[in-house]
Design a protein around this motif. Structure first.
Motif, short mmCIF file in Angstrom:
data_model
loop_
_atom_site.label_atom_id
_atom_site.label_comp_id
_atom_site.label_asym_id
_atom_site.label_seq_id
_atom_site.Cartn_x
_atom_site.Cartn_y
_atom_site.Cartn_z
N TRP A 62 24.11 33.75 41.80
CA TRP A 62 24.99 33.77 40.63
C TRP A 62 24.19 34.00 39.34
CZ3 TRP A 62 30.33 33.32 40.35
CH2 TRP A 62 30.98 33.00 41.54
N SER A 63 23.01 33.39 39.24
CA SER A 63 22.20 33.52 38.02
C SER A 63 21.74 34.96 37.82
CB SER A 63 20.98 32.60 38.10
OG SER A 63 21.37 31.25 38.04
N GLY A 66 24.98 36.84 36.96
CA GLY A 66 25.62 36.38 35.73
C GLY A 66 24.83 36.73 34.48
N PRO A 70 27.05 39.53 31.86
CA PRO A 70 27.69 38.38 31.21
C PRO A 70 29.06 38.73 30.62
CG PRO A 70 26.05 39.31 29.74
CD PRO A 70 26.01 40.13 31.00
N GLY A 74 33.37 36.91 35.89
CA GLY A 74 32.34 36.56 36.88
C GLY A 74 32.32 37.45 38.10
N SER A 75 32.73 36.91 39.23
CA SER A 75 32.64 37.61 40.52
C SER A 75 33.38 38.94 40.54
CB SER A 75 33.17 36.71 41.65
OG SER A 75 32.34 35.61 41.83
N PHE A 78 30.80 41.28 39.41
CA PHE A 78 29.68 41.32 40.34
C PHE A 78 30.01 42.14 41.59
CE2 PHE A 78 28.86 36.69 38.79
CZ PHE A 78 28.55 37.16 37.53
N TYR A 215 28.96 27.54 39.10
CA TYR A 215 29.00 28.95 38.66
C TYR A 215 30.10 29.19 37.62
CZ TYR A 215 32.36 28.04 42.26
OH TYR A 215 33.35 27.43 43.00
N CYS A 218 29.74 31.55 34.75
CA CYS A 218 29.78 33.01 34.95
C CYS A 218 31.16 33.59 34.66
CB CYS A 218 29.37 33.35 36.38
SG CYS A 218 27.64 33.03 36.75
N HIS A 219 32.21 32.83 34.94
CA HIS A 219 33.57 33.29 34.64
C HIS A 219 33.79 33.39 33.13
CE1 HIS A 219 34.22 32.88 38.80
NE2 HIS A 219 34.51 31.59 38.84
N GLY A 221 31.40 34.37 31.05
CA GLY A 221 30.23 35.11 30.59
C GLY A 221 30.42 35.80 29.25
N ILE A 231 23.03 31.30 30.84
CA ILE A 231 23.80 31.25 32.10
C ILE A 231 22.95 30.66 33.23
CG2 ILE A 231 24.84 32.68 33.91
CD1 ILE A 231 26.26 34.27 31.73
#
Length: 440
Positions: A62-63, A66, A70, A74-75, A78, A215, A218-219, A221, A231
């Motif tokens: 995730w890091s 993320g 940013p 998030g996902s 990604f 995480y 991350c959402h 970001g 993050i």
């Protein structure tokens, strides 16, 4: 008129507070006894260590993603970039599809847990419990209906309540229990065999649920200050801090209560405080636990509300979810929709069903597929592309994939089939959407 955008207002402190309040929800208080029952011995602490290790290696995935992407959602971002092209569109759509179901389940689980633990203070009927859990969801949505800087301040306040609660529980064991005894006897009667591995798997389904949320940053970001540094920092601070708190809390409880009592109690932490300080303080502790549960719903709902928004902004989901509030600048349609579905779920389901369903539904797309997507992205763009890079790449990513596959298997056949069914329905919805779009 200038375009309304998300604003970067969340600091490292606030991001860490949001993560930690999401992680320490009602989970560790209601699953503590369940984990002890599954492991059936003093070695139940190993299940909490397993959850921490999985969170740490997956946190590296995730890091790396993320810090490099940013953005809100998030996902969603990604998976889209990790797989690229048509596969990226499909995987990101499947993630949003499952989010529209599992995000309300996460919110509902915390609200149901809140209602369940409230029974220690005053017994509630079935319908009163449902009314309370539904009311929690409504109050959360009301509090989140405001600017992000105000939410950041509320998160820090809720976080303080989380830390005070955990400190009291741990301090109680240090002052009134034999704190080192659970550690000294952790291997008593332990045999490392197939049965132990199976027990660790089943118990880890519960402990991993208690770590979920590392995480969440991350959402958000698109709203984090200096995201390339903050993050990853907020995630590792959150995971490390929570792992220590969970282990100390479990050791503290086990230093005062016998294992059989831990296994049988629905309100084990309240019983622990009652044993060391009496019923009045037990009631106060229960109120603090309810504070923690409430804080978790707040944080989780905040993060999830950004996912349909990000997908809609990108043209991959229904346009209405891309709307930002004209003055408060937050995705209010997304927030209200997820809140409404969570409200319904909080009235329909039981906590035990929800916990297993949450994990089974998320593992394949959000965790395993995302880690594979990172491997594909590194192969395509090279390590230099990333703003933060995990040490010993690709070992942590591969370990995370194997860990998650084991947890998925441990959810049981019924839940695995349920998770696969959601993905199957998502595939049907995706191809229908693509066909309709092509004909427009």
């Amino acid at each position: 008129m200038s375009e309304i955008k998300l604003e970067r207002k969340i600091s490292l402190l606030q991001a860490t507070a949001i993560n930690m309040t999401d992680m320490v929800g009602i989970g560790p208080f209601v699953v503590l006894s369940v984990v002890a029952e599954i492991m059936n011995g003093p070695w139940f602490l190993y299940a909490w260590v397993a959850g921490a290790l999985l969170s740490m290696v997956d946190g590296m995935v995730w890091s790396q993603l993320g810090a490099t992407y940013p953005l809100a959602g998030g996902s969603y971002n990604f998976l889209k970039d990790g797989y690229g092209g048509k596969w990226g569109k499909l995987m990101s759509f499947l993630f949003v599809w499952q989010t529209m179901i599992q995000a309300p389940l996460v919110i509902a689980s915390a609200a149901i847990g809140f209602s369940q633990y409230f029974n220690y203070i005053t017994p509630l009927s079935k319908y009163e419990s449902k009314l309370l859990s539904g009311s929690v969801v409504i109050l959360i949505v009301t509090l989140l209906y405001r600017k992000i800087e105000a939410i950041g301040k509320i998160s820090v306040l809720l976080w303080v309540g989380v830390l005070v609660t955990m400190a009291w529980i741990i301090g109680g064991g240090l002052l009134h229990g034999n704190f080192l005894e659970p550690i000294k006897h952790i291997n008593d009667g332990l045999t490392v065999n197939h049965a132990f591995a199976a027990a660790i798997g089943f118990a880890s389904v519960k402990t991993v649920y208690s770590y979920l949320g590392y995480y969440n940053v991350c959402h958000l970001g698109g709203e984090i200050i200096n995201p390339q540094k903050n993050i990853p920092r907020s995630m590792f601070i959150s995971i490390g801090g929570i792992a220590v708190l969970y282990l100390l809390m479990n050791i503290s409880v086990a230093s005062v209560l016998p294992i059989k009592q831990i296994q049988q109690s629905k309100f084990v932490v309240s019983l622990f405080v009652q044993t060391i300080a009496g019923p009045t303080f037990a009631t106060i502790a229960t109120i603090l636990i309810l504070w923690v549960a409430f804080a978790s719903v707040f944080s989780a709902t905040l993060g999830y509300s950004r996912i349909p928004f990000a997908a809609a902004q990108d043209g991959a989901f229904f346009k209405i979810f891309a709307k930002l509030h004209p003055t408060k600048h937050f995705p209010y349609v997304s927030l209200l929709f997820l809140g409404a579905v969570a409200f319904v779920f909080s009235l329909l389901f039981k906590l035990k069903e929800v916990i297993d369903a949450i994990l089974a539904m998320r593992i394949l797309i959000q965790f395993i597929a995302q880690a594979i997507g990172l491997l594909l992205l590194v192969k395509r763009k090279g390590k230099a592309h990333f703003a933060w890079r995990m040490p010993l790449y690709p070992i942590p990513a591969i370990v995370a994939i194997l860990f998650w596959a084991f947890i998925f298997y441990s959810t049981g056949v019924k839940m695995m089939l349920g998770g696969l069914t959601v993905i199957g329905l998502g595939l049907v919805a995706y191809f229908i959407k693509e066909k309709v779009t092509a004909n427009e």
